[in-house]
Scaffold this motif. Structure first.
Motif: not given
Length: 271
Positions: A217-219, A221, A233-234, A237-238, A241
């Motif tokens: 999921e992390y890979e 996104e 959620w989106h 995620i960044r 990172k």
């Protein structure tokens, strides 16, 4: 003063369809050119983290009730069955491995109230340990259950939370003690939160709860069916990172199927 040690607790294993965790073709959904995709069954560990800090011991999540297959709603346990659990996976037994009891825990943080994160909270409520949960998570879980739309919430996990030490917070970011903070993410559930830990050795860890279940999921996104709010959620995620890159933070994905090959079980520890 920062955290000294982090102990990782083994609270059993669950199973589930890959589509819960990964989206679209990655999760086995049909596409125009592939009407018969391969479906995968994935087994994932249930884990918790106990942070030793000069200002107190902080527990992140409490795992699943050992008898959930008998006590929880049948459809829920059909979707997410316990595939491996024993008395060794009780929260009391796991704490005992590091010479602690529930009453030695200063604060409990619940990432969210799904069955595999709030299932063994009762000993801490009984000991009057402050249990920190996002207010919107509690409100959403109760609202869904009252409407008969519990999903991965089960009333038997929420009933023990009734008490004066339940601590609902509305903060997007809340530092409990120096270097240990919870942060609202939403995304997976209405009030999901993660926990960030800085150790005295200068290491940074983020414990993701169910913001992510799998490293994939992390890979890519993206997340599968277990997604409450895609925009939340989106949006996070960044940011996660950036934190990983800027602070060289270790992103600890609590349900990673390879979790126990990457991290030490208690009584061993991270620093």
């Amino acid at each position: 003063m920062k955290a000294s040690r982090i102990h990782l607790l083994d609270l059993g294993w669950l199973g589930g369809d890959c589509g819960w965790f990964l989206p679209g073709a990655a999760g086995g959904a049909m596409t125009y050119s592939n009407r018969d995709p391969k479906r995968d069954w994935i087994e994932i560990p249930v884990t918790a983290a106990l942070v030793e800090h000069p200002d107190g011991n902080i527990l992140f999540d409490t795992g699943i009730a050992l008898d959930a297959m008998e006590t929880h709603e049948k459809g829920l346990m059909e979707a997410f069955p316990i595939t491996k659990i024993s008395g060794e996976n009780s929260i009391e037994k796991q704490l005992r491995a590091i010479d602690l009891a529930p009453g030695d825990v200063s604060f409990v943080v619940i990432s969210h109230l799904h069955l595999d994160h709030a299932g063994q909270v009762r000993p801490f409520m009984d000991e009057k340990v402050p249990v920190i949960v996002q207010k919107r998570e509690l409100q959403s879980a109760l609202s869904m259950l009252w409407q008969g739309k519990g999903g991965a919430y089960d009333m038997s996990d929420l009933m023990p939370l009734r008490g004066p030490n339940l601590t609902p917070i509305s903060d997007n970011y809340f530092e409990i003690v120096d270097g240990v903070a919870v942060e609202f993410t939403g995304g997976h559930t209405a009030g999901h939160q993660v926990m960030h830990v800085e150790t005295r050795n200068g290491n940074f860890y983020t414990f993701t709860g169910d913001y992510m279940h799998l490293p994939r999921e992390y890979e890519i996104e993206a997340k599968g069916w277990l997604l409450s709010d895609a925009d939340e959620w989106h949006s996070y995620i960044r940011k996660l990172k950036v934190m990983e890159r800027a602070r060289k933070a270790r992103i600890v994905i609590s349900h990673d199927p390879e979790f126990w090959s990457k991290y030490p079980r208690a009584p061993k520890f991270l620093e």
